[in-house]
Scaffold this active site. Structure first.
Site, mmCIF file in Angstrom:
data_model
loop_
_atom_site.group_PDB
_atom_site.id
_atom_site.type_symbol
_atom_site.label_atom_id
_atom_site.label_comp_id
_atom_site.label_asym_id
_atom_site.label_seq_id
_atom_site.Cartn_x
_atom_site.Cartn_y
_atom_site.Cartn_z
ATOM 1 N N ASP A 45 0.826 -1.176 0.078
ATOM 2 C CA ASP A 45 -0.020 0.072 -0.146
ATOM 3 C C ASP A 45 1.153 1.201 -0.062
ATOM 4 O O ASP A 45 1.604 1.598 0.959
ATOM 5 C CB ASP A 45 -0.898 -0.104 1.249
ATOM 6 N N TYR A 50 3.850 9.730 0.125
ATOM 7 C CA TYR A 50 4.793 9.024 0.713
ATOM 8 C C TYR A 50 6.246 9.218 0.298
ATOM 9 O O TYR A 50 7.280 8.763 0.911
ATOM 10 C CB TYR A 50 4.557 7.318 0.879
ATOM 11 N N LYS A 75 -1.985 6.015 -4.310
ATOM 12 C CA LYS A 75 -3.173 7.090 -4.310
ATOM 13 C C LYS A 75 -2.771 8.629 -4.943
ATOM 14 O O LYS A 75 -1.766 8.884 -4.777
ATOM 15 C CB LYS A 75 -3.289 7.251 -2.464
ATOM 16 N N HIS A 108 -6.847 10.008 -2.334
ATOM 17 C CA HIS A 108 -6.266 9.591 -0.811
ATOM 18 C C HIS A 108 -7.133 10.493 0.240
ATOM 19 O O HIS A 108 -7.346 9.774 1.288
ATOM 20 C CB HIS A 108 -4.873 10.433 -1.009
HETATM 21 P P1 NAD Z 1 0.412 1.174 11.943
HETATM 22 O O1 NAD Z 1 -0.733 0.931 12.840
HETATM 23 O O2 NAD Z 1 0.651 -0.008 10.950
HETATM 24 O O3 NAD Z 1 1.663 1.410 12.854
HETATM 25 C C1 NAD Z 1 2.944 1.329 12.447
HETATM 26 C C2 NAD Z 1 3.870 1.669 13.649
HETATM 27 O O4 NAD Z 1 3.408 0.617 14.667
HETATM 28 C C3 NAD Z 1 5.331 1.304 13.289
HETATM 29 O O5 NAD Z 1 5.844 2.525 12.956
HETATM 30 C C4 NAD Z 1 5.839 0.811 14.365
HETATM 31 O O6 NAD Z 1 6.179 1.739 15.382
HETATM 32 C C5 NAD Z 1 4.880 0.021 15.020
HETATM 33 N N1 NAD Z 1 4.604 -1.332 14.801
HETATM 34 C C6 NAD Z 1 4.407 -2.122 13.678
HETATM 35 N N2 NAD Z 1 4.563 -3.481 13.875
HETATM 36 C C7 NAD Z 1 4.613 -3.696 15.097
HETATM 37 C C8 NAD Z 1 4.837 -4.728 16.000
HETATM 38 N N3 NAD Z 1 4.749 -6.019 15.687
HETATM 39 N N4 NAD Z 1 5.163 -4.794 17.304
HETATM 40 C C9 NAD Z 1 5.212 -3.418 18.088
HETATM 41 N N5 NAD Z 1 5.198 -2.528 17.205
HETATM 42 C C10 NAD Z 1 4.944 -2.325 15.850
HETATM 43 O O7 NAD Z 1 0.330 2.586 11.374
HETATM 44 P P2 NAD Z 1 0.502 3.215 9.763
HETATM 45 O O8 NAD Z 1 1.646 2.686 9.170
HETATM 46 O O9 NAD Z 1 0.295 4.608 9.921
HETATM 47 O O10 NAD Z 1 -0.800 2.307 8.867
HETATM 48 C C11 NAD Z 1 -0.359 1.190 7.940
HETATM 49 C C12 NAD Z 1 -0.452 1.766 6.595
HETATM 50 O O11 NAD Z 1 -1.864 2.415 6.284
HETATM 51 C C13 NAD Z 1 0.470 2.871 6.337
HETATM 52 O O12 NAD Z 1 1.940 2.337 6.218
HETATM 53 C C14 NAD Z 1 -0.086 3.260 4.935
HETATM 54 O O13 NAD Z 1 0.194 2.205 3.909
HETATM 55 C C15 NAD Z 1 -1.646 3.292 5.291
HETATM 56 N N6 NAD Z 1 -2.071 4.529 5.751
HETATM 57 C C16 NAD Z 1 -2.911 5.183 4.900
HETATM 58 C C17 NAD Z 1 -3.387 6.477 5.391
HETATM 59 C C18 NAD Z 1 -4.320 7.254 4.401
HETATM 60 O O14 NAD Z 1 -4.627 8.345 4.622
HETATM 61 N N7 NAD Z 1 -5.127 6.733 3.812
HETATM 62 C C19 NAD Z 1 -2.965 7.101 6.463
HETATM 63 C C20 NAD Z 1 -1.964 6.448 7.318
HETATM 64 C C21 NAD Z 1 -1.517 5.334 6.758
#
Ligand code: NAD
Length: 274
Positions: A45, A50, A75, A108
């Site tokens: 994704d 990004y 996006k 987005h």
């Molecule tokens: P997430 O909930 O996946 O959290 C990521 C964070 O959680 C990491 O940086 C790390 O600190 C922690 N983490 C991940 N795996 C872990 C584990 N096994 N143990 C402990 N800590 C852990 O948040 P995200 O990255 O913001 O969301 C996932 C994806 O969603 C993004 O990478 C992106 O692709 C998408 N996203 C989209 C939007 C949007 O506006 N459409 C906004 C934010 C994210």
């Protein structure tokens, strides 16, 4: 380990678990994606904003994995919204990715103040017809934003990618989407690390009962509720851990315990104002 496929309202399928690329350093993206591919992730994704589409593209090219085995989302950012600009934005993303199509292209954010989301959606219909994206959808759309699209077009978004985690479960929006065939993708599935999952009551006991981590419990809850998720991590151990969520199953009681943690607490941007 086989990741289940979800069928979208246009007949295409998407792997239910993927890998998120928000805040993955562009200089590290190729290495991180190569690790994820090695672990078994096939769904990525990404987004123009990004800044790391090129790194994803390099990893895909270097992998030699047949294109049809991958599912790539990107996006369209705010500055490309509009009837005449969307096609150029997708072409530019494809160029950075080194691909001739993406599997899913999303608006987005709705940016309601700009008033361009509906005409962008009409342009997206043409992009799907062109084959440069197999499926089209939206992200961060509220019920009113989805209703505005429905008034202008009979093409229903395949997904709405929204913030969703234990403290922010978006039940009302999901209840609107489900009967209309709009699949929910959960962004920030682990709360983006902005609060300690370990401090939420009951998760530690569920994790101990299954001999897994709290993060694996939360990902399993998303999957068992039918959502598409793509957690992000740049650390190899966590990349593996987040993929290793198919060897256990939460009971109904455990699912209900996670449902009970909702506090309607947004940790990311509010679509009304972003
Ligand atoms: P997430 O909930 O996946 O959290 C990521 C964070 O959680 C990491 O940086 C790390 O600190 C922690 N983490 C991940 N795996 C872990 C584990 N096994 N143990 C402990 N800590 C852990 O948040 P995200 O990255 O913001 O969301 C996932 C994806 O969603 C993004 O990478 C992106 O692709 C998408 N996203 C989209 C939007 C949007 O506006 N459409 C906004 C934010 C994210």
């Amino acid at each position: 380990m086989t990741v289940p496929e979800i069928t979208l309202n246009d007949g295409n399928t998407i792997p239910q678990l993927g890998f998120g690329l928000f805040k993955v350093d562009p200089d590290e993206t190729q290495r991180v994606v190569e690790q994820a591919l090695e672990v078994g992730y096939r769904h990525f994704d990404d987004a123009k904003i990004y800044g790391n589409e090129a790194g994803l593209g390099r990893a895909i090219a270097a992998s030699g994995i047949p294109r049809e085995e991958l599912f790539i989302t990107t996006k369209l950012w705010r500055d490309d919204q509009g009837r005449d600009t969307a096609a150029g934005a997708l072409d530019a993303s494809l160029e950075r990715l080194g691909l001739d199509y993406v599997d899913l292209y999303l608006i987005h954010w709705p940016h309601p103040g700009d008033g361009l989301a509906t005409e962008t959606w009409l342009a997206f219909e043409a992009l799907r017809a062109s084959g440069k994206t197999r499926s089209i959808g939206v992200s961060n759309f509220r019920i009113e934003d989805l209703e505005a699209l429905a008034k202008a077009s009979s093409l229903v978004p395949a997904v709405n990618q929204i913030e969703l985690h234990p403290r922010f479960q978006q039940t009302e929006l999901r209840a609107y989407q489900d009967p209309r065939g709009i699949r929910t993708e959960a962004w920030g599935p682990l709360g983006q690390g902005k609060y300690e999952l370990a401090e939420l009551p009951g998760l530690d006991a569920i994790a101990a009962a299954h001999d897994v981590t709290i993060q694996q419990v939360v990902l399993r809850w998303h999957l068992q509720e039918g959502r598409i998720v793509f957690p992000k991590s740049a650390h190899e151990g966590r990349i593996r851990e987040n993929f290793d969520v198919f060897g256990f199953e939460l009971t109904d009681e455990e699912l209900n315990a996670v449902r009970g943690l909702d506090e309607h607490l947004r940790v990311g941007g509010d679509p009304s104002t972003v």
